[in-house]
Design a protein around this motif. Structure first.
Motif, PDB file in Angstrom:
ATOM      1  N   GLY A 105     -29.578  31.471  -0.128  1.00  0.00           N
ATOM      2  CA  GLY A 105     -28.069  31.657  -0.152  1.00  0.00           C
ATOM      3  C   GLY A 105     -27.642  32.604   0.673  1.00  0.00           C
ATOM      4  N   GLY A 106     -26.587  32.619   1.483  1.00  0.00           N
ATOM      5  CA  GLY A 106     -25.856  33.433   2.462  1.00  0.00           C
ATOM      6  C   GLY A 106     -26.454  33.456   3.902  1.00  0.00           C
ATOM      7  N   GLY A 107     -26.139  34.300   4.506  1.00  0.00           N
ATOM      8  CA  GLY A 107     -26.092  34.400   6.060  1.00  0.00           C
ATOM      9  C   GLY A 107     -27.229  34.849   6.401  1.00  0.00           C
ATOM     10  N   VAL A 108     -27.900  35.694   5.795  1.00  0.00           N
ATOM     11  CA  VAL A 108     -29.191  36.366   6.298  1.00  0.00           C
ATOM     12  C   VAL A 108     -30.383  35.667   6.078  1.00  0.00           C
ATOM     13  N   THR A 109     -30.646  34.532   4.928  1.00  0.00           N
ATOM     14  CA  THR A 109     -31.563  33.705   5.070  1.00  0.00           C
ATOM     15  C   THR A 109     -31.523  32.713   5.944  1.00  0.00           C
ATOM     16  N   GLU A 110     -30.036  32.363   6.273  1.00  0.00           N
ATOM     17  CA  GLU A 110     -29.913  31.402   7.356  1.00  0.00           C
ATOM     18  C   GLU A 110     -30.484  32.170   8.665  1.00  0.00           C
ATOM     19  N   ILE A 111     -30.446  33.274   9.081  1.00  0.00           N
ATOM     20  CA  ILE A 111     -30.725  33.654  10.337  1.00  0.00           C
ATOM     21  C   ILE A 111     -32.239  34.036  10.146  1.00  0.00           C
ATOM     22  N   ALA A 120     -30.921  20.727   9.609  1.00  0.00           N
ATOM     23  CA  ALA A 120     -30.267  19.649   8.953  1.00  0.00           C
ATOM     24  C   ALA A 120     -28.873  20.112   8.675  1.00  0.00           C
ATOM     25  N   LYS A 121     -28.471  21.377   8.831  1.00  0.00           N
ATOM     26  CA  LYS A 121     -27.042  21.505   8.547  1.00  0.00           C
ATOM     27  C   LYS A 121     -26.327  21.410  10.206  1.00  0.00           C
ATOM     28  N   ASN A 122     -26.979  21.497  11.136  1.00  0.00           N
ATOM     29  CA  ASN A 122     -26.308  21.459  12.239  1.00  0.00           C
ATOM     30  C   ASN A 122     -26.600  20.408  13.160  1.00  0.00           C
ATOM     31  N   SER A 158     -18.373  28.065   1.531  1.00  0.00           N
ATOM     32  CA  SER A 158     -18.466  29.548   1.583  1.00  0.00           C
ATOM     33  C   SER A 158     -19.343  29.863   0.060  1.00  0.00           C
ATOM     34  N   ARG A 159     -19.939  31.014   0.000  1.00  0.00           N
ATOM     35  CA  ARG A 159     -20.392  31.640  -1.029  1.00  0.00           C
ATOM     36  C   ARG A 159     -19.070  31.763  -1.986  1.00  0.00           C
ATOM     37  N   PHE A 160     -19.178  31.672  -3.371  1.00  0.00           N
ATOM     38  CA  PHE A 160     -17.878  31.881  -4.238  1.00  0.00           C
ATOM     39  C   PHE A 160     -18.009  33.384  -4.022  1.00  0.00           C
ATOM     40  N   TRP A 208     -14.364  38.097  -1.121  1.00  0.00           N
ATOM     41  CA  TRP A 208     -13.957  38.349   0.311  1.00  0.00           C
ATOM     42  C   TRP A 208     -13.741  37.150   1.198  1.00  0.00           C
ATOM     43  N   LYS A 209     -14.178  35.964   0.493  1.00  0.00           N
ATOM     44  CA  LYS A 209     -13.890  34.630   1.231  1.00  0.00           C
ATOM     45  C   LYS A 209     -12.532  34.142   0.959  1.00  0.00           C
ATOM     46  N   ASP A 210     -11.782  34.778   0.040  1.00  0.00           N
ATOM     47  CA  ASP A 210     -10.576  34.405  -0.399  1.00  0.00           C
ATOM     48  C   ASP A 210     -10.277  32.889  -0.741  1.00  0.00           C
ATOM     49  N   LEU A 260     -13.691  22.392  -1.466  1.00  0.00           N
ATOM     50  CA  LEU A 260     -14.112  23.804  -1.586  1.00  0.00           C
ATOM     51  C   LEU A 260     -15.665  23.677  -1.908  1.00  0.00           C
ATOM     52  N   LEU A 261     -16.694  23.808  -0.748  1.00  0.00           N
ATOM     53  CA  LEU A 261     -17.901  23.565  -1.081  1.00  0.00           C
ATOM     54  C   LEU A 261     -18.300  25.044  -1.219  1.00  0.00           C
ATOM     55  N   GLY A 262     -19.110  25.393  -2.088  1.00  0.00           N
ATOM     56  CA  GLY A 262     -19.724  26.728  -2.400  1.00  0.00           C
ATOM     57  C   GLY A 262     -21.071  27.046  -3.086  1.00  0.00           C
ATOM     58  N   ASN A 263     -21.815  27.858  -2.732  1.00  0.00           N
ATOM     59  CA  ASN A 263     -22.804  28.105  -3.472  1.00  0.00           C
ATOM     60  C   ASN A 263     -23.033  29.735  -3.955  1.00  0.00           C
ATOM     61  N   THR A 264     -24.104  30.150  -4.547  1.00  0.00           N
ATOM     62  CA  THR A 264     -24.219  31.776  -4.805  1.00  0.00           C
ATOM     63  C   THR A 264     -25.519  31.801  -4.343  1.00  0.00           C
ATOM     64  N   GLY A 310     -19.763  35.531   9.875  1.00  0.00           N
ATOM     65  CA  GLY A 310     -19.291  34.205   9.483  1.00  0.00           C
ATOM     66  C   GLY A 310     -19.948  33.295   9.848  1.00  0.00           C
ATOM     67  N   LEU A 311     -21.102  32.817   9.607  1.00  0.00           N
ATOM     68  CA  LEU A 311     -21.906  31.819  10.295  1.00  0.00           C
ATOM     69  C   LEU A 311     -21.314  30.328  10.002  1.00  0.00           C
ATOM     70  N   THR A 312     -20.455  30.350   8.907  1.00  0.00           N
ATOM     71  CA  THR A 312     -19.811  29.135   8.706  1.00  0.00           C
ATOM     72  C   THR A 312     -18.888  28.647   9.691  1.00  0.00           C
ATOM     73  N   VAL A 313     -18.273  29.765  10.347  1.00  0.00           N
ATOM     74  CA  VAL A 313     -17.280  29.661  11.517  1.00  0.00           C
ATOM     75  C   VAL A 313     -18.005  29.107  12.696  1.00  0.00           C
ATOM     76  N   THR A 314     -19.185  29.712  12.810  1.00  0.00           N
ATOM     77  CA  THR A 314     -19.822  29.597  13.818  1.00  0.00           C
ATOM     78  C   THR A 314     -20.454  27.747  13.840  1.00  0.00           C
ATOM     79  N   GLU A 315     -20.873  27.602  12.756  1.00  0.00           N
ATOM     80  CA  GLU A 315     -21.569  26.156  12.553  1.00  0.00           C
ATOM     81  C   GLU A 315     -20.555  24.935  12.778  1.00  0.00           C
ATOM     82  N   ALA A 316     -19.099  25.482  12.174  1.00  0.00           N
ATOM     83  CA  ALA A 316     -18.003  24.468  12.262  1.00  0.00           C
ATOM     84  C   ALA A 316     -17.517  24.533  13.838  1.00  0.00           C
TER      85      ALA A 316
HETATM   86  N1  UDP Z   1     -23.575  27.880   2.779  1.00  0.00           N
HETATM   87  C1  UDP Z   1     -24.156  26.747   2.248  1.00  0.00           C
HETATM   88  N2  UDP Z   1     -23.701  26.075   1.226  1.00  0.00           N
HETATM   89  C2  UDP Z   1     -22.424  26.303   0.607  1.00  0.00           C
HETATM   90  C3  UDP Z   1     -22.138  27.610   1.168  1.00  0.00           C
HETATM   91  C4  UDP Z   1     -22.423  28.280   2.166  1.00  0.00           C
HETATM   92  O1  UDP Z   1     -25.131  26.116   2.988  1.00  0.00           O
HETATM   93  O2  UDP Z   1     -22.158  25.888  -0.481  1.00  0.00           O
HETATM   94  C5  UDP Z   1     -24.076  28.405   3.905  1.00  0.00           C
HETATM   95  C6  UDP Z   1     -23.327  28.493   5.197  1.00  0.00           C
HETATM   96  O3  UDP Z   1     -23.425  27.115   5.730  1.00  0.00           O
HETATM   97  C7  UDP Z   1     -23.915  29.558   6.070  1.00  0.00           C
HETATM   98  C8  UDP Z   1     -24.356  30.539   4.918  1.00  0.00           C
HETATM   99  O4  UDP Z   1     -24.332  29.892   3.725  1.00  0.00           O
HETATM  100  O5  UDP Z   1     -25.060  29.099   6.713  1.00  0.00           O
HETATM  101  C9  UDP Z   1     -23.265  31.506   4.872  1.00  0.00           C
HETATM  102  O6  UDP Z   1     -23.252  32.809   5.930  1.00  0.00           O
HETATM  103  P1  UDP Z   1     -21.832  33.518   6.243  1.00  0.00           P
HETATM  104  O7  UDP Z   1     -22.407  34.317   7.136  1.00  0.00           O
HETATM  105  O8  UDP Z   1     -20.592  32.461   6.521  1.00  0.00           O
HETATM  106  O9  UDP Z   1     -21.466  34.242   4.852  1.00  0.00           O
HETATM  107  P2  UDP Z   1     -22.386  35.329   3.922  1.00  0.00           P
HETATM  108  O10 UDP Z   1     -22.475  34.151   2.791  1.00  0.00           O
HETATM  109  O11 UDP Z   1     -23.759  35.796   4.481  1.00  0.00           O
HETATM  110  O12 UDP Z   1     -21.470  36.266   3.644  1.00  0.00           O
END
Ligand code: UDP
Length: 411
Positions: free
Chosen positions: A54-60, A208-210, A238-240, A243-245, A266-270, A323-329
């Motif tokens: 979960g979150g951008g650090v893992t994604e990087i 798979a995401k991109n 976005s994560r719930f 700050w993601k409002d 609204l798709l989200g994870n924690t 904001g990796l979600t912005v980059t991905e989109a």
């Molecule tokens: N993400 C996901 N599923 C979700 C919500 C978020 O896979 O339901 C991923 C999203 O695609 C992105 C990362 O989590 O790769 C979030 O990174 P971002 O930098 O946008 O925000 P952070 O969570 O690090 O604040």
């Protein structure tokens, strides 16, 4: 010993060697990056953060550590462990670094430092040439390694534009023990005694995401998740997190829908190191209606399909490290509306490759404008993809890290 069936090559396994990027970045750039690796090849680097999920650090870190290994730099990734009380403390640190005015009490400091001490005891770094610590959770580790023989770098991925002074002063005591601090943007620079570097995040275009999807694959994926496509889709992924409002997104969507019919997803994870997600999710669930769909499935393919199919992608953050979600989109040619903050501002040039908004009303107006104008969506989307190709692919991030690490290599 072979760890994979012989039929699977490195690209199939997701190792993503640099050559894969060549069609996107050109042979000369790929060659330049490859040559830079010569200066660091053979080094042993360890990254430490607080979650694999979960979150951008893992994604990087997922693609970065694989690419580093593929290019010949032994790169490991360790995770610190913590109790719920510890993660409550570190989430508070995260929130205060992003500007919230809360006191970090002596009792909280004691929990934070004790858990990090325990992790330090288990963190053996013999033979390591560089240590990279991510974000505040493991930050105090450095205090337990007096006899350091290698550089220690602290990379902070948070929006540090307005950190709460008292909390920052406390953390600064740890940060100044490092050899360098790495921030996502120059505007996050702080008053520190150590060197500061800036590395903007990036995405893996082959994950798979991109990766590319056919219209059929998108249809199938949306149908599996029962997402109706009878009206244009507006989405935020976005994560719930406050700050993601997400509540601002629902409000903007409702205002827009009075003028143009659409569906909000609204798709989200924690993240496993973020204890606040469930509370935010509960608040969202209490205010949904039949045109607002909230999903919590963990499915990168769904992220991909939604970002490709949505008429409008929102990332209405009020703070955003990058904001990796912005980059991905943007990579998928989506029309993105982002909050006018932090790293989103670095990615979106308002009106060129997306839109920046300061409030709910502006977001609602832009949603309506984009829903009514497919040509505008295509123009913005094409520019957005080009921005990511030029600036925000993992190959560039790899090069930044090679440059940084090379500076610490003995001749
Ligand atoms: N993400 C996901 N599923 C979700 C919500 C978020 O896979 O339901 C991923 C999203 O695609 C992105 C990362 O989590 O790769 C979030 O990174 P971002 O930098 O946008 O925000 P952070 O969570 O690090 O604040």
């Amino acid at each position: 010993m072979s760890v994979a069936p012989a039929a699977l090559d490195k690209a199939t396994l997701g190792l993503h060697p640099l050559d894969q990027y060549e069609p996107l970045i050109g042979a000369a750039t790929a060659d330049r990056i490859f040559k830079k690796a010569d200066r660091v090849r053979g080094a042993h680097v360890i990254h430490v953060n607080s979650t694999f999920y979960g979150g951008g650090v893992t994604e990087i870190l997922t693609p970065l550590t694989l690419m580093m290994n593929a290019i010949g730099i032994e790169t490991g990734w360790r995770q610190i462990q913590g109790t719920p009380a510890f993660f409550n403390c570190t989430k508070k640190l995260h929130n205060t670094l992003q500007g919230e005015k809360l006191e970090f009490t002596e009792a909280e400091k004691a929990v934070y430092e004790q858990v990090v001490f325990e992790n330090a005891t288990r963190l053996h770094l013999a033979g390591c040439d560089a240590v990279v610590i991510h974000d505040p959770q493991p930050l105090p580790l450095i205090a337990h390694f007096d006899d350091r023989k290698m550089p220690w770098l602290w990379q902070c991925h948070i929006d540090l534009s307005t950190p709460h002074p008292a909390v920052w002063n406390y953390l600064r005591g740890f940060v100044d023990q490092y050899d360098a601090a790495v921030f996502s943007l120059p505007e996050y620079a702080q008053d520190l005694e150590i060197v500061q570097r800036f590395i903007t995040p990036a995405i893996n275009p082959f994950s798979a995401k991109n990766a590319e999807l056919s219209e059929r694959e998108i249809d199938d994926c949306l149908s599996v998740h029962r997402i109706p496509t009878d009206r244009p889709l507006v989405t935020q992924i976005s994560r719930f997190d406050r700050w993601k409002d997400p509540m601002g997104v629902i409000e903007a969507f409702r205002k827009a829908r009075e003028r143009e019919d659409c569906t909000l997803v609204l798709l989200g994870n924690t993240a496993s190191d973020d204890p606040e997600g469930d509370v935010i999710l509960e608040t969202i669930r209490n205010s949904i209606d039949q045109r607002v769909i909230v999903l919590t499935v963990d499915d990168p393919l769904l992220v991909n399909a939604l970002q490709r199919r949505a008429a409008v992608v929102l990332q209405k953050s009020t703070r955003e490290g990058f904001g990796l979600t912005v980059t991905e989109a943007m990579w998928k040619g989506a029309a993105v509306i982002g909050g006018n903050v932090g790293g989103i501002r670095l990615q979106i040039q308002d009106g060129e490759n997306g839109f920046l908004v300061d409030n709910v009303d502006q977001a609602a107006d832009r949603i309506v404008q984009l829903l009514r104008d497919p040509k505008l969506r295509r123009r913005i989307g094409a520019q957005a993809r080009e921005t990511v190709r030029e600036k925000f692919l993992m190959s560039r991030l790899l090069e930044d890290w090679l440059d940084l690490l090379a500076g610490y290599r003995r001749p």
